[in-house]
Every structure is written in structure tokens, then in C-alpha cells.
Design a protein around this motif. Structure first.
Motif, PDB file in Angstrom:
ATOM      1  N   VAL A 129       4.749   2.407   7.580  1.00 50.96           N
ATOM      2  CA  VAL A 129       5.885   2.143   7.044  1.00 50.96           C
ATOM      3  C   VAL A 129       6.887   3.030   7.134  1.00 50.96           C
ATOM      4  O   VAL A 129       8.140   3.034   7.072  1.00 50.96           O
ATOM      5  N   LYS A 130       6.445   4.297   7.363  1.00 52.94           N
ATOM      6  CA  LYS A 130       7.275   5.486   7.616  1.00 52.94           C
ATOM      7  C   LYS A 130       8.187   5.557   8.697  1.00 52.94           C
ATOM      8  O   LYS A 130       9.340   5.836   9.106  1.00 52.94           O
ATOM      9  N   LYS A 131       7.385   4.801   9.716  1.00 54.78           N
ATOM     10  CA  LYS A 131       7.918   4.694  11.297  1.00 54.78           C
ATOM     11  C   LYS A 131       9.115   3.590  10.981  1.00 54.78           C
ATOM     12  O   LYS A 131      10.078   3.520  11.666  1.00 54.78           O
ATOM     13  N   TRP A 132       8.841   2.439   9.939  1.00 55.39           N
ATOM     14  CA  TRP A 132       9.652   1.439   9.836  1.00 55.39           C
ATOM     15  C   TRP A 132      11.129   1.881   9.416  1.00 55.39           C
ATOM     16  O   TRP A 132      12.210   1.485   9.800  1.00 55.39           O
ATOM     17  N   LEU A 133      10.792   2.782   8.364  1.00 52.32           N
ATOM     18  CA  LEU A 133      12.025   3.398   7.712  1.00 52.32           C
ATOM     19  C   LEU A 133      12.822   4.202   8.535  1.00 52.32           C
ATOM     20  O   LEU A 133      14.234   4.357   8.700  1.00 52.32           O
ATOM     21  N   GLU A 134      12.232   5.110   9.466  1.00 50.13           N
ATOM     22  CA  GLU A 134      13.072   5.642  10.607  1.00 50.13           C
ATOM     23  C   GLU A 134      13.837   4.725  11.520  1.00 50.13           C
ATOM     24  O   GLU A 134      14.814   5.113  12.068  1.00 50.13           O
ATOM     25  N   SER A 135      13.079   3.703  12.008  1.00 47.77           N
ATOM     26  CA  SER A 135      13.714   2.873  13.140  1.00 47.77           C
ATOM     27  C   SER A 135      14.465   1.775  12.534  1.00 47.77           C
ATOM     28  O   SER A 135      15.145   0.914  13.147  1.00 47.77           O
ATOM     29  N   GLY A 136      14.418   1.452  11.001  1.00 48.09           N
ATOM     30  CA  GLY A 136      15.123   0.332  10.457  1.00 48.09           C
ATOM     31  C   GLY A 136      14.581  -0.974  11.073  1.00 48.09           C
ATOM     32  O   GLY A 136      15.384  -2.005  10.887  1.00 48.09           O
ATOM     33  N   LYS A 137      13.351  -1.118  10.980  1.00 45.45           N
ATOM     34  CA  LYS A 137      12.570  -2.335  11.427  1.00 45.45           C
ATOM     35  C   LYS A 137      12.701  -3.704  10.239  1.00 45.45           C
ATOM     36  O   LYS A 137      12.683  -3.162   9.186  1.00 45.45           O
ATOM     37  N   ALA A 138      12.681  -4.542  10.777  1.00 46.90           N
ATOM     38  CA  ALA A 138      12.743  -5.734   9.613  1.00 46.90           C
ATOM     39  C   ALA A 138      11.382  -6.216   9.312  1.00 46.90           C
ATOM     40  O   ALA A 138      10.330  -5.962  10.076  1.00 46.90           O
ATOM     41  N   ILE A 139      11.061  -6.484   8.031  1.00 44.94           N
ATOM     42  CA  ILE A 139       9.839  -7.081   7.626  1.00 44.94           C
ATOM     43  C   ILE A 139      10.015  -8.290   7.151  1.00 44.94           C
ATOM     44  O   ILE A 139      10.776  -8.894   6.496  1.00 44.94           O
ATOM     45  N   GLY A 140       8.977  -9.046   7.440  1.00 48.06           N
ATOM     46  CA  GLY A 140       8.957 -10.492   6.843  1.00 48.06           C
ATOM     47  C   GLY A 140       9.329 -11.488   8.071  1.00 48.06           C
ATOM     48  O   GLY A 140       9.837 -10.814   9.133  1.00 48.06           O
ATOM     49  N   ARG A 141       9.215 -12.707   7.781  1.00 50.24           N
ATOM     50  CA  ARG A 141       9.813 -13.547   8.786  1.00 50.24           C
ATOM     51  C   ARG A 141      10.780 -14.730   7.990  1.00 50.24           C
ATOM     52  O   ARG A 141      10.624 -14.831   6.817  1.00 50.24           O
ATOM     53  N   GLY A 142      11.843 -15.375   8.559  1.00 47.57           N
ATOM     54  CA  GLY A 142      12.540 -16.378   8.241  1.00 47.57           C
ATOM     55  C   GLY A 142      13.538 -15.724   7.313  1.00 47.57           C
ATOM     56  O   GLY A 142      14.092 -14.744   7.339  1.00 47.57           O
ATOM     57  N   PRO A 143      13.795 -16.651   6.053  1.00 47.13           N
ATOM     58  CA  PRO A 143      14.829 -16.186   5.237  1.00 47.13           C
ATOM     59  C   PRO A 143      14.340 -14.848   4.350  1.00 47.13           C
ATOM     60  O   PRO A 143      15.228 -14.166   3.621  1.00 47.13           O
ATOM     61  N   THR A 144      13.246 -14.473   4.471  1.00 46.22           N
ATOM     62  CA  THR A 144      12.805 -13.311   3.554  1.00 46.22           C
ATOM     63  C   THR A 144      12.607 -12.037   4.372  1.00 46.22           C
ATOM     64  O   THR A 144      12.200 -11.255   4.104  1.00 46.22           O
ATOM     65  N   SER A 145      13.243 -12.151   5.639  1.00 44.90           N
ATOM     66  CA  SER A 145      13.118 -10.847   6.498  1.00 44.90           C
ATOM     67  C   SER A 145      14.166 -10.207   6.364  1.00 44.90           C
ATOM     68  O   SER A 145      15.535 -10.505   6.290  1.00 44.90           O
ATOM     69  N   ALA A 165      -1.365   2.231   6.909  1.00 40.62           N
ATOM     70  CA  ALA A 165      -0.193   1.457   6.482  1.00 40.62           C
ATOM     71  C   ALA A 165       0.795   2.535   5.982  1.00 40.62           C
ATOM     72  O   ALA A 165       1.997   2.294   6.371  1.00 40.62           O
ATOM     73  N   GLU A 166       0.411   3.610   5.410  1.00 40.65           N
ATOM     74  CA  GLU A 166       1.442   4.534   5.153  1.00 40.65           C
ATOM     75  C   GLU A 166       2.373   5.025   6.486  1.00 40.65           C
ATOM     76  O   GLU A 166       3.578   5.332   6.244  1.00 40.65           O
ATOM     77  N   LYS A 167       1.306   5.516   7.275  1.00 46.40           N
ATOM     78  CA  LYS A 167       1.915   5.944   8.435  1.00 46.40           C
ATOM     79  C   LYS A 167       3.219   4.869   9.242  1.00 46.40           C
ATOM     80  O   LYS A 167       4.217   5.099   9.489  1.00 46.40           O
ATOM     81  N   MET A 207       1.137  -1.169   0.123  1.00 46.65           N
ATOM     82  CA  MET A 207      -0.082   0.111  -0.016  1.00 46.65           C
ATOM     83  C   MET A 207       0.907   1.373   0.056  1.00 46.65           C
ATOM     84  O   MET A 207       0.542   2.141  -0.749  1.00 46.65           O
ATOM     85  N   TYR A 208       1.893   1.352   0.814  1.00 42.67           N
ATOM     86  CA  TYR A 208       2.744   2.360   0.757  1.00 42.67           C
ATOM     87  C   TYR A 208       3.410   2.688  -0.568  1.00 42.67           C
ATOM     88  O   TYR A 208       3.309   3.773  -0.951  1.00 42.67           O
ATOM     89  N   LEU A 209       3.914   1.590  -1.167  1.00 38.59           N
ATOM     90  CA  LEU A 209       4.655   1.787  -2.620  1.00 38.59           C
ATOM     91  C   LEU A 209       3.434   2.424  -3.600  1.00 38.59           C
ATOM     92  O   LEU A 209       3.921   2.920  -4.656  1.00 38.59           O
ATOM     93  N   SER A 210       2.269   1.867  -3.614  1.00 38.63           N
ATOM     94  CA  SER A 210       1.160   2.183  -4.349  1.00 38.63           C
ATOM     95  C   SER A 210       0.980   3.620  -4.325  1.00 38.63           C
ATOM     96  O   SER A 210       0.718   4.265  -5.232  1.00 38.63           O
ATOM     97  N   ARG A 211       1.065   4.248  -3.057  1.00 42.04           N
ATOM     98  CA  ARG A 211       0.822   5.423  -2.857  1.00 42.04           C
ATOM     99  C   ARG A 211       2.066   6.397  -3.394  1.00 42.04           C
ATOM    100  O   ARG A 211       1.745   7.517  -3.903  1.00 42.04           O
ATOM    101  N   GLN A 212       3.119   6.086  -3.117  1.00 40.26           N
ATOM    102  CA  GLN A 212       4.281   6.629  -3.597  1.00 40.26           C
ATOM    103  C   GLN A 212       4.618   6.640  -5.186  1.00 40.26           C
ATOM    104  O   GLN A 212       5.051   7.383  -5.710  1.00 40.26           O
ATOM    105  N   LEU A 213       4.359   5.457  -5.843  1.00 42.09           N
ATOM    106  CA  LEU A 213       4.938   5.204  -7.039  1.00 42.09           C
ATOM    107  C   LEU A 213       3.508   5.365  -8.218  1.00 42.09           C
ATOM    108  O   LEU A 213       3.914   5.457  -9.431  1.00 42.09           O
ATOM    109  N   THR A 214       2.168   5.688  -7.707  1.00 43.91           N
ATOM    110  CA  THR A 214       1.033   5.637  -8.275  1.00 43.91           C
ATOM    111  C   THR A 214       0.435   7.002  -8.197  1.00 43.91           C
ATOM    112  O   THR A 214       0.807   7.673  -6.991  1.00 43.91           O
TER     113      THR A 214
END
Length: 644
Positions: A611-627, A607-609, A578-585
Motif C-alpha cells: 500500500v505504501k508503494k501504491w501511495l507513492e506511484s498513485g496506483k488505482a485500487i479496485g475494478r470498474g466503477p469502484t476503481s 500488505a503494508e509495504k 490491513m494497512y488501515l488497521s495498522r495505521q488507525l489501531t
């Protein structure tokens, strides 16, 4: 015993037909040679026979004569033999027969083959000859050369040449032997002294008595002496020596040239003078667009570190390349990846140039992944794998551009793995480029991707706006005769994506329009003739492409991403989409939320808010090898969207 053998030999030759020289029976020489070949092939093998006795080797049965014994030279099969010492024979039971009877001659065309045959195959040749003839037979391996022949020129003498040059031809014919004699005497002593001077003096009075002088006579005089007829006849081809002595050599008639169409060609505008004047006026005559000696600069020669434009999109890769150029073995293998048109090939050429110039490396192999695959397939069918491995493993540096081409080729991947391991063990620098990271290339083996990632992996992104503008200004300065206004550079830069090749195409188009109009093209004219380049530069991203790319990056099924699952492995990729859809479209929140499962617009805003917090804190997304971290996940997805 010798007398009995001679009596039996003479009686057998009397019974045989003319031309039979075999030592027993009425067997033709050709039959003896063929039998000898078969016997030799059985003794040394078909492969060795085909290698040593097929090309440039001739066989003949030579009868012993007094002339052969006296001179030591003979012409067999149209070949001239040099004086080569006869091979000695170990057996002494029938020496007179081997010396006086016929012999089998092996004629070779080179000194190397002659030495090899005498050293390695003499015993087998003797045994095969004895088997073919039924009795011991002398064998000789000699060096054969083609007999020199006089080149005849098809020149004719007309009636005027006969009347005007008859006296001169006679004098020349008479003086020719004397001249030859004086030349021969000059090598041994003073001219006109010794035994050689006497034949020269006698030859002046007896021109036609000597065969040598008769050959040097003119064709007309020799024809009159032979036939006694003064009438003119059309002469055939004559030797060059007689024509020179007769003085009747004429220059060939010039060939008639075809009439050239004198039609006028349409004149083209002199672009060269216009460009030179514009370059001198703008002070850009010394740019890398062409070399100083007038020869055009190749694209690879212009790809150096000094011509590379560094920016935020390629800062890490540029730093790694500078480090590799200073210390080649510091981080190897070096892996650069990113979308097309961002400068990966430019950096690879710059590294190869620094390795050769700065470190003096002689064997720097630089090629594409496709060429490596083609070379491997070709070597398997022709030269073999040892030559291929030597070519790519005994090098000072190996640089391969576009290794994604090796995917799903098991044999090539295995050979590449062994090559990388050998070079890493030897401490040789290795550089790879691809459009994706080693772990993301489909069809790449786990072992090879691990070796490629063991050094330094540097991502490269599409050119940002500042870097694009710098590259655009540099290309305009190098290629355009008329400078661009700053407003036009800003407007064109805003309509292009981060592909350097598209920038180059736009600049080439505007340079052509300048030559066509004789002035700077307007923005409307650029859109009219280069609208396709401007459209290609703009990446077309939709909600569906973002959804599909996110599912592939995190291995999430499409139904789960649109479903109602609140699991972390699903909801976090959904919010990122959703964040990428807002930024790229240009889609609204309600449209984005409705596309991802029929949700409300507040869900897309939340969702946009997040993701912006994740970018500031460097949070990991996903689980396992795709994290992965949020920033790395966004960069990876944007990279895949540009290369899709």
C-alpha cells in the motif's frame, strides 16, 4: 298605469303586517334577503359568492320614505351610509315604481369592494333581486360604516363636588354654546360677527332652553331641574362633554400595588468586571467575542473568510471558495463535502456574506436541506408549487447546507433537480455541502448527483494537528480571560480529534472553570469536568469497523474479504484494510492477519509495504466503477470512519 300600480301597492301594504316591506305578498324582509342570497349564489357561483358577499357585506330591504329622498342617507342594520350616487337602470318601463317603491341595499365595508361589486356584479344583483321579489326592484350598492357612539365614562360626583363646583358648572354650561359658536365663526370670519354670533349671545341668557346647552350642563344641575329634588343621588355613566363642562372630571384612583417580597437574593460574582480587566491586560478587548456597541455577535456574523483557518485539510476547498467569491459563476455548482465540524457551514456563510457585500446580490437564499424539504411539503399543502418555485428559482444565489437530508425523498429530489437546472441555465451560483460526495450519498438520484458534480467537488478532511492548534489558540484568545500555557494547549490538542465543535466546547469549559476558580484550571481539573469531551474527540476505530467500511466502499462481501480469493477486486481492498488497521489501531501484525482470514503476520507486513508503494506511484485500487487511487480510497474510508 302608474296610478294603477300605486293603488295596488297601497292595498298590498294595508293587507301586510307591520314591518313588511316586500314588494309583493306578505313576505318578511328576512325572507326576501335569504331568497335574494340563494338566487345570487346560483348566478355567480358558490365560490365567488363566498369570496365577495360573505365577509363585510350586509343586505337589507329599505322602504322608500320622504326622509330618504331628502337626505340621501339612511341607517340600515346599524350602518351609516355615505352619499353615494344611485346606479342608473337601463329599463324605463316602470320608472316610477323603481323610484318610489322599496329597494334592496347592499352595504359593503370598503371602497375597494364597493367599486368591484358595482363594476362586476351589478347586473347579477339586479337579476337576483328581481327573481327574489317577483318584480323589478331598485338595487343600491353603498358604503356602510359603523355609527360613531359617545364613549361614556363611569364617573361619579360626590357631595363636596356638588357644593364647591355648582356655580362653576353653571357658568361653564352657559358659556359652552358661546365657545362652540366662536369656534365655528373662526373658520368663516371674525369671531362675534355674522349669523353665528347671534345664537351665541342668546345662549348665554337661555341656557336650559337649547338642547345642546342642556347636554352641556352639569349632571347635578340637570338632575335638579328634572326631578326638583335637592337630595344627592348616585349618578350613572355620563357623557364626557357634560363632565368637562361641569368641571367634575377627577383623575382615577391609583391601583394598590401588591407588597413586594423584600427578601435578599444571593449575590453572584461579577464576572463582567473580571473579564474586562483581563481583556484589557491581555489586549484582547477588541476581539470578535462581542461587538463594539455592547451587543453580542451572532455565530453566523462571525463566520467570514477572514476568521476561517485554512490548512492542509481544507486547502482545496478554501481555494475554491475564494475563486467563487471573486467570480460567482466560474464553477457552479460548488460542492463541499466532509465530516462534521470541519468548517463547511463556516464557508457557506462566508460565501453568502461575500455575495451580498462584494457583488451586491439582494436575494441570496441560504438554508439547510431539512428546511428546503419542510418548505416544499408545506407549500404543497398551502400556497402551491408556483410560489415555492418562484421563491427558490428567481434568486441571485442558492446555498444549501446538508443536502444528504434530501436522500430517499423522491418528490423533493425531483423539485431540487428542476431548481438546479433552472439556476444553472440562468447562470446563478449554487453551493452545496454534505458529509459525503454526491455519488456516495445513498438515495440521491443519479440525475441530481450528476448535476451537483458537474461544477466543482471539493473534499474537506478532519482538521490536522497544525490547523487544530491554530483554531484552539484563536478560540482561547477570544473567549478566555486568562491565557493558556503553551504546554496545556499542546496537550489538549493532542487528545482531540479534528472536530472544530469539540474544540469550541473544550474552550468554553475552561473559560467557565476560570470564572469558577478565579485562576487557570489545571489539566487534572479539565479531565475531571471535561473528560467526556476529550473521549468524544478521540475516534474509536476497531478492526471490525475498518473491515465493514472497506467492504461498503468497494462493494465486496464480508465473506470474500476474509476468504482465500486472490482476485484483484478482492485482494487489493483486503491489503488496504490491513494497512488501515495498522495505521488507525494499536493491533499487532499477527492480530490483524488473524482477523482477516487467519493469515500469518508476514501477510500483514507485505500488505503494508504494498500500500505504501501504491501511495507513492498513485496506483488505482479496485475494478470498474469502484476503481479509485490509493490516496483517494484512504481519504474516503477515513472520512466514513469519522462520520460513522
Amino acid at each position: 298605469m302608474v296610478a294603477c300600480w300605486l293603488h295596488r301597492e297601497i292595498s298590498m301594504k294595508e293587507d301586510c303586517a307591520t314591518g313588511m316591506s316586500a314588494p309583493h305578498g306578505c313576505i318578511d324582509d328576512k325572507v326576501v334577503v335569504e331568497t335574494f342570497k340563494e338566487a345570487l349564489k346560483e348566478r355567480i357561483g358558490a365560490d365567488r359568492f363566498r369570496m365577495w358577499f360573505t365577509h363585510g357585506v350586509a343586505f337589507a330591504v329599505q322602504a322608500a320614505t320622504a326622509e330618504n329622498t331628502a337626505s340621501g342617507e339612511n341607517a340600515v342594520g346599524g350602518l351609516q351610509h355615505t352619499e353615494t350616487p344611485e346606479p342608473t337602470f337601463a329599463s324605463t318601463d316602470v320608472p316610477s315604481r323603481l323610484d318610489s317603491g322599496p329597494r334592496l341595499v347592499v352595504l359593503v365595508s370598503g371602497q375597494f369592494a364597493l367599486d368591484r361589486l358595482r363594476q362586476n356584479f351589478l347586473q347579477q344583483i339586479r337579476a337576483a333581486a328581481a327573481q327574489a321579489c317577483g318584480s323589478p326592484l331598485a338595487v343600491a350598492i353603498e358604503l356602510g360604516r359603523p355609527q360613531p357612539t359617545q364613549v361614556e365614562l363611569p364617573l361619579e360626583s360626590d357631595e363636596a363636588a356638588e357644593n364647591g363646583n355648582s356655580e362653576q358648572a353653571g357658568n361653564a354650561a352657559a358659556m359652552a354654546p358661546a365657545a362652540l359658536a366662536s369656534v365655528c365663526v373662526g373658520a368663516n370670519g371674525p369671531a362675534g360677527t355674522g349669523a353665528m354670533a347671534q345664537p351665541a349671545a342668546s345662549a348665554t341668557g337661555q341656557t336650559a332652553s337649547s338642547p345642546r346647552a342642556r347636554r352641556l350642563q352639569s349632571p347635578t344641575r340637570r338632575a335638579r331641574e328634572t326631578h326638583g329634588s335637592p337630595q344627592r343621588k348616585r349618578s350613572a355613566a355620563q357623557p364626557l362633554s357634560s363632565l368637562i363642562a361641569a368641571g367634575s372630571v377627577r383623575s382615577p384612583k391609583p391601583k394598590k400595588s401588591r407588597p413586594v417580597d423584600d427578601g435578599t437574593q444571593p449575590s453572584l460574582p461579577n464576572f463582567e468586571s473580571t473579564e474586562t480587566a483581563a481583556a484589557e491586560a491581555s489586549g484582547t478587548a477588541g476581539m470578535p467575542a462581542g461587538s463594539s456597541n455592547g451587543k453580542p455577535t451572532l455565530p453566523r456574523d462571525a463566520m467570514t473568510l477572514s476568521s476561517f483557518v485554512a490548512g492542509t485539510s481544507n486547502q482545496l476547498a478554501h481555494t475554491a471558495v475564494m475563486m467563487a467569491c471573486q467570480s460567482p459563476g466560474s464553477a457552479t455548482p460548488l460542492f463541499l463535502y466532509g465530516p462534521s465540524g470541519i468548517g463547511k457551514t463556516h464557508l457557506v456563510n462566508a460565501i453568502a456574506d461575500q455575495f451580498r457585500r462584494r457583488h451586491g446580490m439582494r436575494t441570496v437564499v441560504q438554508l439547510s436541506g431539512e428546511k428546503f424539504t419542510n418548505d416544499f411539503c408545506k407549500s404543497v399543502g398551502t400556497t402551491g408549487l408556483p410560489a415555492f418555485r418562484k421563491r427558490y428559482r428567481e434568486v441571485d444565489a442558492l446555498l444549501i447546507d446538508g443536502v444528504q437530508f434530501l436522500s430517499a425523498k423522491s418528490a423533493t429530489l425531483r423539485e431540487m433537480l428542476y431548481t438546479v437546472e433552472a439556476l444553472i441555465e440562468a447562470g446563478r451560483p449554487i453551493v452545496f455541502t454534505a458529509n459525503q460526495a454526491p455519488s456516495e450519498i445513498e438515495g440521491l438520484s443519479r440525475e441530481l448527483s450528476g448535476r451537483m458534480a458537474s461544477g466543482l467537488v471539493c473534499p474537506m478532511h478532519s482538521l490536522d494537528s497544525t490547523t487544530r492548534e491554530t483554531v484552539l489558540r484563536r478560540l482561547v484568545q477570544q473567549r478566555c480571560s486568562i491565557p493558556w500555557p503553551d504546554e496545556m494547549i499542546t496537550e489538549v490538542n493532542a487528545q482531540l480529534a479534528g472536530d472544530g465543535r469539540v474544540l469550541s466546547g473544550i474552550v468554553n469549559l475552561v473559560a467557565t472553570l476560570q470564572k469558577m476558580f478565579g485562576r487557570m484550571a489545571t489539566m487534572d481539573e479539565i479531565r475531571q469536568f471535561g473528560g467526556n469531551l476529550l473521549r468524544v474527540g478521540q475516534a474509536s476505530v476497531t478492526l471490525s469497523t475498518i473491515e465493514r467500511t472497506v467492504c461498503e466502499a468497494f462493494n465486496v462481501p464480508l465473506e470474500d474479504l476474509r476468504g482465500s480469493s486472490q482476485a484483484r477486486a478482492v485482494c487489493e481492498p483486503r491489503m488496504l484494510a490491513m494497512y488501515l488497521s495498522r495505521q488507525l489501531t494499536s493491533s499487532a501484525y499477527a492480530e490483524i492477519a488473524n482477523h482477516f482470514g487467519g493469515r500469518s503476520h508476514s501477510t500483514a507486513i507485505a500488505a503494508e509495504k504494498n500500500v505504501k508503494k501504491w501511495l507513492e506511484s498513485g496506483k488505482a485500487i479496485g475494478r470498474g466503477p469502484t476503481s479509485v487511487s490509493a490516496r483517494e480510497a484512504i481519504d474516503r474510508i477515513e472520512n466514513q470512519l469519522r462520520t460513522a
